[in-house]
Design a protein around this motif. Sequence first.
Motif, short mmCIF file in Angstrom:
data_model
loop_
_atom_site.label_atom_id
_atom_site.label_comp_id
_atom_site.label_asym_id
_atom_site.label_seq_id
_atom_site.Cartn_x
_atom_site.Cartn_y
_atom_site.Cartn_z
N HIS A 1 26.71 -10.11 2.69
CA HIS A 1 26.57 -8.59 2.56
C HIS A 1 25.15 -8.43 3.07
O HIS A 1 24.21 -9.32 2.70
N LYS A 2 24.87 -7.18 3.43
CA LYS A 2 23.47 -6.68 3.81
C LYS A 2 23.22 -5.42 3.11
O LYS A 2 24.11 -4.47 3.31
N VAL A 3 22.30 -5.33 2.25
CA VAL A 3 21.81 -4.10 1.55
C VAL A 3 20.54 -3.42 1.92
O VAL A 3 19.52 -4.44 2.21
N SER A 4 20.17 -2.40 2.19
CA SER A 4 19.04 -1.83 2.39
C SER A 4 18.27 -1.44 1.13
O SER A 4 18.75 -0.65 0.12
N VAL A 5 17.07 -1.84 0.84
CA VAL A 5 16.37 -1.42 -0.39
C VAL A 5 14.96 -0.85 0.11
O VAL A 5 14.35 -1.28 0.63
N GLU A 6 15.10 0.46 -0.49
CA GLU A 6 14.18 1.38 -0.08
C GLU A 6 13.05 1.50 -1.19
O GLU A 6 13.33 1.54 -2.53
N LEU A 7 11.70 1.48 -0.91
CA LEU A 7 10.59 1.44 -1.87
C LEU A 7 9.60 2.62 -1.39
O LEU A 7 8.93 2.57 -0.30
N THR A 8 8.96 3.29 -2.33
CA THR A 8 8.08 4.31 -2.07
C THR A 8 6.90 4.33 -3.01
O THR A 8 7.20 4.14 -4.20
N THR A 9 5.70 3.80 -2.39
CA THR A 9 4.70 3.55 -3.37
C THR A 9 3.71 4.72 -3.48
O THR A 9 3.43 5.42 -2.12
N ARG B 1 0.90 -1.26 -0.03
CA ARG B 1 0.22 0.05 0.04
C ARG B 1 0.72 1.19 -0.01
O ARG B 1 1.99 1.16 0.20
N LYS B 2 0.22 2.43 -0.24
CA LYS B 2 0.89 3.90 -0.38
C LYS B 2 1.69 3.88 0.85
O LYS B 2 1.28 3.67 2.23
N GLY B 3 2.84 4.17 0.71
CA GLY B 3 3.83 4.45 1.85
C GLY B 3 5.15 4.35 1.60
O GLY B 3 5.65 3.89 0.48
N THR B 4 6.18 4.52 2.47
CA THR B 4 7.75 4.23 2.29
C THR B 4 8.00 2.96 2.69
O THR B 4 7.79 2.95 4.15
N TYR B 5 8.79 2.34 2.34
CA TYR B 5 9.11 0.98 2.85
C TYR B 5 10.62 0.89 2.67
O TYR B 5 11.34 1.42 1.71
N GLU B 6 11.31 0.08 3.78
CA GLU B 6 12.84 -0.41 3.61
C GLU B 6 12.79 -1.61 3.84
O GLU B 6 12.28 -2.35 4.80
N PHE B 7 13.34 -2.42 2.74
CA PHE B 7 13.57 -4.08 3.17
C PHE B 7 15.19 -4.22 3.11
O PHE B 7 16.05 -3.49 2.83
N ASP B 8 15.30 -5.51 3.84
CA ASP B 8 16.69 -5.84 3.82
C ASP B 8 17.09 -6.86 2.89
O ASP B 8 16.47 -8.00 2.71
N LEU B 9 17.99 -6.65 2.00
CA LEU B 9 18.65 -7.65 1.28
C LEU B 9 19.72 -8.22 1.86
O LEU B 9 20.78 -7.64 1.86
N TYR B 10 19.96 -9.50 1.64
CA TYR B 10 21.18 -10.41 2.25
C TYR B 10 21.47 -11.20 1.01
O TYR B 10 20.80 -11.86 0.22
N VAL B 11 22.95 -11.07 0.87
CA VAL B 11 23.58 -12.01 -0.13
C VAL B 11 24.84 -12.65 0.86
O VAL B 11 25.78 -12.13 1.33
N MET B 12 24.59 -14.03 1.19
CA MET B 12 25.36 -14.57 2.08
C MET B 12 25.85 -15.94 1.20
O MET B 12 25.41 -16.80 0.43
N SER B 13 27.12 -16.24 1.87
CA SER B 13 27.85 -17.45 0.99
C SER B 13 27.46 -18.92 1.77
O SER B 13 27.00 -18.88 2.69
#
Length: 637
Positions: free
Chosen positions: A532-540, A512-524
């Motif tokens: 690695h841990k990367v923050s992914v931001e999304l505004t809908t 839904r409408k709003g700003t969200y922040e997700f966690d992206l993990y890339v692990m061996s």
Amino acid sequence: MLQYDDSAFYFFALSSIIFYIVPSWYSIIKKVSAALFSSDESIGAVSRTTAEEKKAADLKKNSKGLKTLSSTGFIVNFVITVALSALFFWLYLSVQSNGEVNSFDPFTILGIDTGADLKEIKKAYKKMSLKFHPDKNPNNPQAEATFMMVAKAYEALVDPVAKENYEKYGNPDGKQSLAVSIGLPEFLLDTANRNLVLVAYLIIMVGVIPFAVWSYYSNSSKFGEKDVMYDSYAWFHHNLNEHTLVKTLPETLAGSAEFRQRNMPKSQDDKEEIAKILNKVRSHMNKPTYNHPVVLKGNVLLHAHLTRQTEILSEASQEDLKYMLRYSSSLVDAMISVCKHQESLGAALNCIKFSQCMVQAMWLKDSELLQLPHFTENEVKHVVAKNIAEYIKVPNGQKKGLKDFTEEQKQDVFKTCRLLPDVTVDSKIFVDDDEDDKVYEGDLCTVLVTLTRNNLADGEKAGLVHAPRFPYPRREAWWVALGTKEGKIISIDKITNPSKVVEHKIKFLAPRKGTYEFDLYVMSNAYVGFDHKVSVELTTLDASSLPEYKVHPEDAELDDEPTLFEEMMNANIEDDSDSEEEQDSDEEEEEEGIRELSAAEKKKLELQNARKKAASAAGDDSDDDDDDEVEEVYNDK
């Protein structure tokens, strides 16, 4: 009518046997060639450092040589294949010597030369008919069949009609229809073998075949995805949740159904050994939840491996540990899939970390630098770098902790630093086929994850993981997980592509409408300290703010066109209406005709009455003229 013999059975048996021996010999030759001629790289016996020499030697010992062909399954299959091959060869020789399926040959049936005269034919017929007569051979179907063949052969050589049919169609009875049947051995017709055949049939149909089906079904029904047993999945579901920690996972893995039979202590000495090992590793273990002998033994053996104390294990316990480590990869993947089903991101990440620890034989408080060959806690104390990722970037001449190493050991460390992954992770979120960068609720979003292995040259592929203490080869792979801040899994996948640059797409619906922040993990899957841990931001945006969609006139016309079903229904309705209208029209015409006919009849009656009156007044002579006048008047009307 053909004479019954074993030739058809020989061909049938040859074609049946070949379906087994050809793929079986292919499998045997493949296994033998792999045991004798396979390369070291194909079996993972690669020795890039001196630390891997022992592992490579063990892999060669267990994967190469005739000793590797000593398994029960291989031996049984080899014996069966050799026996069937011998039978195949014997059948082939039988076919070569007398392999033509018998056709109707009256001279051969009577045992005389081709072109024999009538006297010889009658003499041979009399002799064979007396020999195979049913009265002299009661309850002998083979003799009865031969007697009938002798009679047919005599008839084909003596009777003109039968002889003509034989010469024209190859059968004294004339043209025959095609008949197909299974060739069976001739001894089945012998009544002396009737009981033996019935017993063999009973054993095969009631014993062997049902047992084989039951064995196959009972074994295959135990396994689910990734060849993991269903009981293991149930065990994982029972033990894994959002609160699962890494230190509890050895016990969870030890309780897998695959280990229950093997890890059951066989004697008192086994129990005493487990108790002795437990005292050695107790300080590194979490308090056991289950005291079952199987779970406790597996838990203790795994901790001996994680703490690098396998030298205290007996030879039998070391083999049990290797057996567990052999299946650990698929079982940990199953544990991660269970966490994915539960949407528990934290538990899934802990399972990945546990897999890293098992491959490198390290535990929670150990330094990441212990992944380097010849490193101990003593060398770690002299290293300034905070983690292994920083250490491998230090120039070789400035690396600390190598003071007491030989030149060969130093080269091992340098080689390993080049083998360890140096990965860069980039991410981008977008909506497919969207001209602007705006995301509205309900859109299908794509997170593009790009993984670049900086330690590889262009076109180079990632090789085997450097893990001297893990007894089996392991390919480098990476787990990519996307989750919410609340710890819910959106996606988690394993990337096995060994290329230098790998792209992975994660698709999900925009919230839904709003700003969200997700966690992206890339692990061996096999190295500690390279995650690695990367923050992914999304505004809908609100979907109602989208511009109004205007339908093109041509599209609107297409929408107004009736569908095929509507056209069929309309056609039926029109047919019905047409038939009703025609029926109404016919009824109206009929009623109108009735009305017209009634008026004419009335007029006719009036004219007839007028004629009678005229006849009575003028006399009988004028009747004919009056009739003609009346008819003319009536016709005019």
